[in-house]
Design a protein around this motif. Structure first.
Motif, PDB file in Angstrom:
ATOM      1  N   GLN A  58       0.824  -1.210   0.000  1.00 46.23           N
ATOM      2  CA  GLN A  58       0.000   0.000   0.000  1.00 46.23           C
ATOM      3  C   GLN A  58       0.859   1.261   0.000  1.00 46.23           C
ATOM      4  O   GLN A  58       0.528   2.250  -0.661  1.00 46.23           O
ATOM      5  CB  GLN A  58      -0.949  -0.009   1.192  1.00 46.23           C
ATOM      6  N   SER A  59       1.987   1.227   0.712  1.00 50.34           N
ATOM      7  CA  SER A  59       2.898   2.380   0.729  1.00 50.34           C
ATOM      8  C   SER A  59       3.459   2.643  -0.661  1.00 50.34           C
ATOM      9  O   SER A  59       3.551   3.796  -1.092  1.00 50.34           O
ATOM     10  CB  SER A  59       4.044   2.139   1.707  1.00 50.34           C
ATOM     11  N   GLU A  60       3.828   1.571  -1.350  1.00 49.39           N
ATOM     12  CA  GLU A  60       4.344   1.721  -2.714  1.00 49.39           C
ATOM     13  C   GLU A  60       3.263   2.271  -3.644  1.00 49.39           C
ATOM     14  O   GLU A  60       3.545   3.092  -4.512  1.00 49.39           O
ATOM     15  CB  GLU A  60       4.850   0.375  -3.251  1.00 49.39           C
ATOM     16  N   GLN A  61       2.030   1.812  -3.464  1.00 49.85           N
ATOM     17  CA  GLN A  61       0.948   2.257  -4.329  1.00 49.85           C
ATOM     18  C   GLN A  61       0.629   3.742  -4.109  1.00 49.85           C
ATOM     19  O   GLN A  61       0.267   4.445  -5.050  1.00 49.85           O
ATOM     20  CB  GLN A  61      -0.312   1.411  -4.097  1.00 49.85           C
ATOM     21  N   LEU A  62       0.781   4.215  -2.878  1.00 50.04           N
ATOM     22  CA  LEU A  62       0.522   5.631  -2.596  1.00 50.04           C
ATOM     23  C   LEU A  62       1.639   6.532  -3.109  1.00 50.04           C
ATOM     24  O   LEU A  62       1.417   7.701  -3.408  1.00 50.04           O
ATOM     25  CB  LEU A  62       0.336   5.839  -1.089  1.00 50.04           C
ATOM     26  N   ALA A  66       1.365   6.856 -11.598  1.00 51.99           N
ATOM     27  CA  ALA A  66       1.258   6.237 -12.919  1.00 51.99           C
ATOM     28  C   ALA A  66       0.923   4.749 -12.758  1.00 51.99           C
ATOM     29  O   ALA A  66       1.614   4.027 -12.035  1.00 51.99           O
ATOM     30  CB  ALA A  66       2.555   6.403 -13.695  1.00 51.99           C
ATOM     31  N   PRO A  67      -0.138   4.273 -13.411  1.00 49.41           N
ATOM     32  CA  PRO A  67      -0.553   2.877 -13.243  1.00 49.41           C
ATOM     33  C   PRO A  67       0.537   1.861 -13.586  1.00 49.41           C
ATOM     34  O   PRO A  67       0.691   0.864 -12.876  1.00 49.41           O
ATOM     35  CB  PRO A  67      -1.740   2.736 -14.195  1.00 49.41           C
ATOM     36  N   LEU A  68       1.304   2.107 -14.638  1.00 45.00           N
ATOM     37  CA  LEU A  68       2.348   1.158 -15.030  1.00 45.00           C
ATOM     38  C   LEU A  68       3.456   1.102 -13.982  1.00 45.00           C
ATOM     39  O   LEU A  68       3.962   0.024 -13.655  1.00 45.00           O
ATOM     40  CB  LEU A  68       2.923   1.518 -16.403  1.00 45.00           C
ATOM     41  N   VAL A  69       3.821   2.232 -13.421  1.00 44.95           N
ATOM     42  CA  VAL A  69       4.846   2.266 -12.378  1.00 44.95           C
ATOM     43  C   VAL A  69       4.332   1.556 -11.125  1.00 44.95           C
ATOM     44  O   VAL A  69       5.053   0.770 -10.502  1.00 44.95           O
ATOM     45  CB  VAL A  69       5.255   3.723 -12.049  1.00 44.95           C
ATOM     46  N   ARG A  73       6.099  -1.728  -9.512  1.00 46.86           N
ATOM     47  CA  ARG A  73       6.563  -1.737  -8.118  1.00 46.86           C
ATOM     48  C   ARG A  73       5.892  -2.868  -7.318  1.00 46.86           C
ATOM     49  O   ARG A  73       6.528  -3.533  -6.516  1.00 46.86           O
ATOM     50  CB  ARG A  73       6.293  -0.385  -7.454  1.00 46.86           C
ATOM     51  N   ALA A  74       4.607  -3.088  -7.560  1.00 45.03           N
ATOM     52  CA  ALA A  74       3.909  -4.188  -6.877  1.00 45.03           C
ATOM     53  C   ALA A  74       4.503  -5.525  -7.306  1.00 45.03           C
ATOM     54  O   ALA A  74       4.721  -6.414  -6.466  1.00 45.03           O
ATOM     55  CB  ALA A  74       2.413  -4.144  -7.190  1.00 45.03           C
ATOM     56  N   TYR A  75       4.790  -5.669  -8.579  1.00 48.15           N
ATOM     57  CA  TYR A  75       5.392  -6.896  -9.100  1.00 48.15           C
ATOM     58  C   TYR A  75       6.762  -7.129  -8.468  1.00 48.15           C
ATOM     59  O   TYR A  75       7.081  -8.237  -8.036  1.00 48.15           O
ATOM     60  CB  TYR A  75       5.492  -6.799 -10.625  1.00 48.15           C
ATOM     61  N   GLN A  76       7.572  -6.081  -8.379  1.00 48.86           N
ATOM     62  CA  GLN A  76       8.902  -6.200  -7.772  1.00 48.86           C
ATOM     63  C   GLN A  76       8.803  -6.583  -6.295  1.00 48.86           C
ATOM     64  O   GLN A  76       9.579  -7.402  -5.798  1.00 48.86           O
ATOM     65  CB  GLN A  76       9.675  -4.890  -7.923  1.00 48.86           C
ATOM     66  N   LEU A  77       7.856  -6.001  -5.592  1.00 47.91           N
ATOM     67  CA  LEU A  77       7.663  -6.323  -4.179  1.00 47.91           C
ATOM     68  C   LEU A  77       7.270  -7.793  -4.008  1.00 47.91           C
ATOM     69  O   LEU A  77       7.809  -8.493  -3.142  1.00 47.91           O
ATOM     70  CB  LEU A  77       6.603  -5.417  -3.557  1.00 47.91           C
ATOM     71  N   MET A  78       6.357  -8.262  -4.834  1.00 45.67           N
ATOM     72  CA  MET A  78       5.917  -9.656  -4.717  1.00 45.67           C
ATOM     73  C   MET A  78       7.057 -10.614  -5.092  1.00 45.67           C
ATOM     74  O   MET A  78       7.223 -11.656  -4.454  1.00 45.67           O
ATOM     75  CB  MET A  78       4.685  -9.916  -5.583  1.00 45.67           C
ATOM     76  N   LEU A  79       7.860 -10.274  -6.089  1.00 42.77           N
ATOM     77  CA  LEU A  79       9.030 -11.100  -6.422  1.00 42.77           C
ATOM     78  C   LEU A  79      10.002 -11.159  -5.254  1.00 42.77           C
ATOM     79  O   LEU A  79      10.562 -12.217  -4.944  1.00 42.77           O
ATOM     80  CB  LEU A  79       9.748 -10.548  -7.654  1.00 42.77           C
ATOM     81  N   SER A  80      10.191 -10.029  -4.603  1.00 49.27           N
ATOM     82  CA  SER A  80      11.077  -9.973  -3.441  1.00 49.27           C
ATOM     83  C   SER A  80      10.557 -10.862  -2.319  1.00 49.27           C
ATOM     84  O   SER A  80      11.328 -11.589  -1.676  1.00 49.27           O
ATOM     85  CB  SER A  80      11.197  -8.521  -2.972  1.00 49.27           C
TER      86      SER A  80
END
Length: 116
Positions: A58-62, A66-69, A73-80
């Motif tokens: 949620q912090s990253e989303q706030l 830009a929707p693509l960014v 970022r959500a994808y990178q967090l989940m991979l991590s």
């Protein structure tokens, strides 16, 4: 197969329609499903781990508009998170088992006729 304890997820087209026409309802659905996931955890450690991951997401989303960014970022967090879980599983599987302490050395028994 056991029945799911979670609310059913609406069809993709319905979710897409909610995103376009009623984003507040989509957010409410997401919060409800997240809370169900947290409540389903039997231990505090699992519950806290999910809450921390959701907070980071949620912090990253706030932070980004830009929707693509946001998606990247959500994808990178989940991979991590998946990588972290994989490392923990590998560590569990490769942890050496404690070796048994060796006892006294056992000497062979000799009869009186064998002694010299």
């Amino acid at each position: 197969m056991a029945a799911s304890t979670y609310s059913p997820l609406p069809a993709f087209d319905e979710l897409l329609n909610m995103a376009k026409q009623d984003p507040a309802a989509l957010d409410a659905l997401q919060k409800k499903l997240n809370q169900e996931l947290i409540d389903a955890q039997s231990d505090d450690r699992g519950r806290k781990a999910i809450q921390q991951t959701l907070f980071r997401l949620q912090s990253e989303q706030l932070r980004y508009k830009a929707p693509l960014v946001r998606l990247t970022r959500a994808y990178q967090l989940m991979l991590s998170e998946i990588s972290r879980m994989q490392d923990a599983l590998e560590q569990l599987c490769t942890t050496p088992k404690p070796q048994q302490k060796s006892c006294a050395t056992i000497l062979p028994f000799r009869s009186k006729g064998q002694e010299q």
